[in-house]
Structures are given as structure tokens and as C-alpha cells.
Design a protein around this motif. Structure first.
Motif, short mmCIF file in Angstrom:
data_model
loop_
_atom_site.label_atom_id
_atom_site.label_comp_id
_atom_site.label_asym_id
_atom_site.label_seq_id
_atom_site.Cartn_x
_atom_site.Cartn_y
_atom_site.Cartn_z
N SER A 21 2.55 6.12 -7.03
CA SER A 21 1.54 6.91 -7.72
C SER A 21 1.77 8.41 -7.51
O SER A 21 1.51 9.22 -8.40
CB SER A 21 0.14 6.53 -7.24
N ILE B 196 0.83 -1.21 0.00
CA ILE B 196 0.00 0.00 0.00
C ILE B 196 0.86 1.26 0.00
O ILE B 196 0.68 2.16 -0.83
CB ILE B 196 -0.94 0.00 1.21
N ALA C 241 -6.48 7.81 -2.95
CA ALA C 241 -6.15 6.54 -3.60
C ALA C 241 -5.86 5.42 -2.60
O ALA C 241 -6.00 4.24 -2.94
CB ALA C 241 -4.95 6.72 -4.52
N LEU C 242 -5.48 5.76 -1.39
CA LEU C 242 -5.03 4.74 -0.43
C LEU C 242 -6.10 3.69 -0.08
O LEU C 242 -5.77 2.50 0.01
CB LEU C 242 -4.51 5.41 0.84
N GLY D 262 -5.11 0.69 4.47
CA GLY D 262 -5.39 1.70 3.46
C GLY D 262 -6.31 2.78 3.96
O GLY D 262 -6.08 3.98 3.75
N VAL E 175 -6.70 -3.45 -3.01
CA VAL E 175 -5.80 -4.24 -3.86
C VAL E 175 -4.99 -5.21 -3.00
O VAL E 175 -4.86 -6.40 -3.32
CB VAL E 175 -4.86 -3.31 -4.66
N LEU F 5 -6.05 1.22 -2.82
CA LEU F 5 -4.83 0.41 -2.77
C LEU F 5 -4.90 -0.61 -1.63
O LEU F 5 -4.34 -1.71 -1.74
CB LEU F 5 -3.61 1.32 -2.59
N ALA G 89 2.98 1.45 -3.26
CA ALA G 89 2.16 1.81 -4.42
C ALA G 89 1.69 3.26 -4.32
O ALA G 89 1.62 3.97 -5.34
CB ALA G 89 0.97 0.87 -4.52
N GLY G 90 1.34 3.70 -3.10
CA GLY G 90 0.91 5.09 -2.92
C GLY G 90 2.03 6.07 -3.25
O GLY G 90 1.81 7.09 -3.91
#
Length: 289
Positions: free
Chosen positions: A46, A39, A172-173, A213, A179, A176, A42-43
Motif C-alpha cells: 500500500s 500485514i 492502515a496497519l 497490526g 484482515v 490490515l 500488504a502495508g
């Protein structure tokens, strides 16, 4: 200090509530590094993807505002009013003498008294450019006020980029986190032949992703973005004060009235007392005598 208390409170209440309700913290801690890698990584990726290097550096610098608060303090507003008084008084007394100060602020004996203000390029440019324009007979107060308003709006927009960038990451978190949770479920489905107690722990580990997240989004990154925005809005008053004093000067008010206009337009929490400012200006007059 208040920000640190807030962060501690967030984690203390969440962890404390979980433990008091009978939750097993070990399961969360075991899954946390891997979920954080998915998380958080990826954060961050991004964030890098959606911003250029200048915005990344600006955001990193602005993170300090979460703990330090606004850049401009009460004494800085007082110093700004004193600086403006000296410049306006000199411009009225000797229009030629003011040129050396606004053309080379770094070498000015007036600007050098206020090093913190001198270090702010935008504040110095606002003052110097406007006073230079006034000496060139571009002195319509309404036109100048409009130009200054647009310039300040553009600067505020630039200042706000870091808070907007962080808010985008915060939004967005949670996704994610889903995900990461889905990946955990996929891992669990690959071990479907395991006993229920093992599958239960694997599903619990997967749900840590959703939890993390949401926590990072609404408990940390979102509030960080809001805090940075509020400090930026507070600092914007500093530039608006410059505008008010310069426009009052173009209306040909006396230097004292120009400064009082600025003092009245200073936010209440940073507004110097009338007597305090008067004493500071008297000291400047004695120094110049």
C-alpha cells in the motif's frame, strides 16, 4: 541511541508482560512469520501504491533520521552564521566581487570553507538567489521576506512527505491486522470438526494478526513517522535562520547585527554562545586581513 532504547523497551515490556502473565510465546512465534507476511507485505504494498519512486527513496533515506536525529548540529549553525557574515561583509565592501561567489558557489573560496552547507542545494540556493536579487535592486525587505517564507514553506512541505507517507501506513496497519485475523478465522472455520484444544490454538494464532497490526502501527511505524517529522521541523530552523539574516541585511543593519539577529533566532539547543561566535568571526577577519 534513544530510538534504539525506545524500540528495545517497547518489545521488552510487551513480551515480558505477556510471559509474566503466563502467556505462551511459542504460539505467537509460530504464527508470527505468516502474519507478518500478510500485514507487513500488504502495508509495504500500500505504501508503494500511494507514492511515487521519488517519495519511496526519500522515505528510505529519512528512516536514518530516526537514529541519527536532525541533520544540522550546533556547529553547523555556527558555520552558517560565519558564512553569512563573510558574504554580507563582502557584498557591502565590494558588490561586484560577491557575484563570483553567488553565481558559482561550488567554486567559491568562501562557500568551500563550509562543505556540509555547500552540499545542501536548498540552503545555497536560498542564499545565492536572494543576494543576487538584492544586487538587482529587488531589495524591499518585506517583499523578500514574503518570498522567502513561501519558498521555505514549500521546501518544508516537500521534506514532510516521508513522515506523512509513513503515518498513512501506520493508520492502515490495524485494519490490515484485522484482515489477517479474519483470514485466520476463516481457516479455523474450515477445521471446525477438530477438537477444542486445536481450535483454540488456531483462534489464538488468528488473533496474532490483530495484535501485530496494532503493535506495528502504534509501537513502531507511527512513532517512526513522528520522529522523522520532529527532526524535519528541527532542520527547518536552519533555513529560517538564513531568511532572518538575509532580511536583516536588506534592512541595512551592520553585518554584526545581522549575524546577531540570526544567532538570536537559532533554537536554544543549537544556539552558539555570543563569545564563541565572536571568536569565530574574529578569526575570519584575521584570515581575511
Amino acid at each position: 541511541m534513544l530510538a534504539i532504547v525506545g524500540i528495545i523497551t517497547v518489545f521488552a515490556m510487551i513480551v515480558g508482560g505477556f510471559l509474566l502473565s503466563g502467556g505462551e510465546l511459542g504460539l505467537v512465534l509460530k504464527a508470527l512469520p505468516f502474519e507478518m507476511m500478510i500485514i507487513g507485505g500488504a502495508g509495504f504494498g500500500s505504501f508503494l501504491l500511494s507514492n511515487d519512486m521519488s517519495a519511496v527513496k526519500h522515505t528510505g533515506k529519512d528512516l536514518g533520521r530516526i537514529f541519527k536525529g536532525p541533520h544540522w548540529k550546533e556547529e553547523d549553525y555556527r558555520d552558517l552564521l560565519c558564512l553569512m557574515f563573510e558574504l554580507i561583509k563582502l557584498a557591502r565592501k565590494n558588490p561586484v566581487a560577491i557575484e563570483e561567489h553567488i553565481e558559482a558557489p561550488a567554486e567559491s573560496t568562501i562557500f568551500s570553507k563550509y562543505p556540509k552547507i555547500l552540499a545542501d542545494k536548498e540552503a545555497i540556493a536560498l542564499i545565492a538567489d536572494t543576494m543576487r536579487s538584492a544586487s538587482m535592486n529587488y531589495d524591499d525587505p518585506h517583499q523578500v521576506e514574503e518570498v522567502l517564507e513561501k519558498r521555505i514553506e514549500a521546501h518544508i512541505g516537500h521534506m514532510s512527505h516521508s513522515s506523512h507517507a509513513l503515518q498513512t501506513v501506520a493508520d492502515a496497519l490495524p485494519a490490515l491486522g484485522i484482515v489477517a485475523a479474519v483470514l485466520g478465522v476463516i481457516k479455523t472455520m474450515g477445521s471446525i470438526d477438530q477438537p477444542p484444544e486445536i481450535l483454540g490454538r488456531m483462534i489464538g494464532s488468528a488473533l496474532v494478526g490483530t495484535f501485530l497490526g496494532v503493535l506495528l502501527s502504534y509501537g513502531l511505524v507511527g512513532p517512526f513517522a513522528a520522529k522523522i517529522q520532529s527532526t524535519q521541523e528541527a532542520d527547518a530552523h536552519f533555513y529560517k535562520l538564513i531568511r532572518e539574516v538575509l532580511v536583516a541585511n536588506l534592512h541595512q543593519h551592520s553585518p554584526n547585527i545581522c549575524i546577531e539577529v540570526g544567532r538570536q533566532n537559532t533554537p536554544a539547543e543549537n544556539r552558539p554562545r555570543f563569545s564563541e561566535l565572536e571568536e569565530a568571526i574574529k578569526a575570519l577577519k584575521k584570515e581575511a586581513a
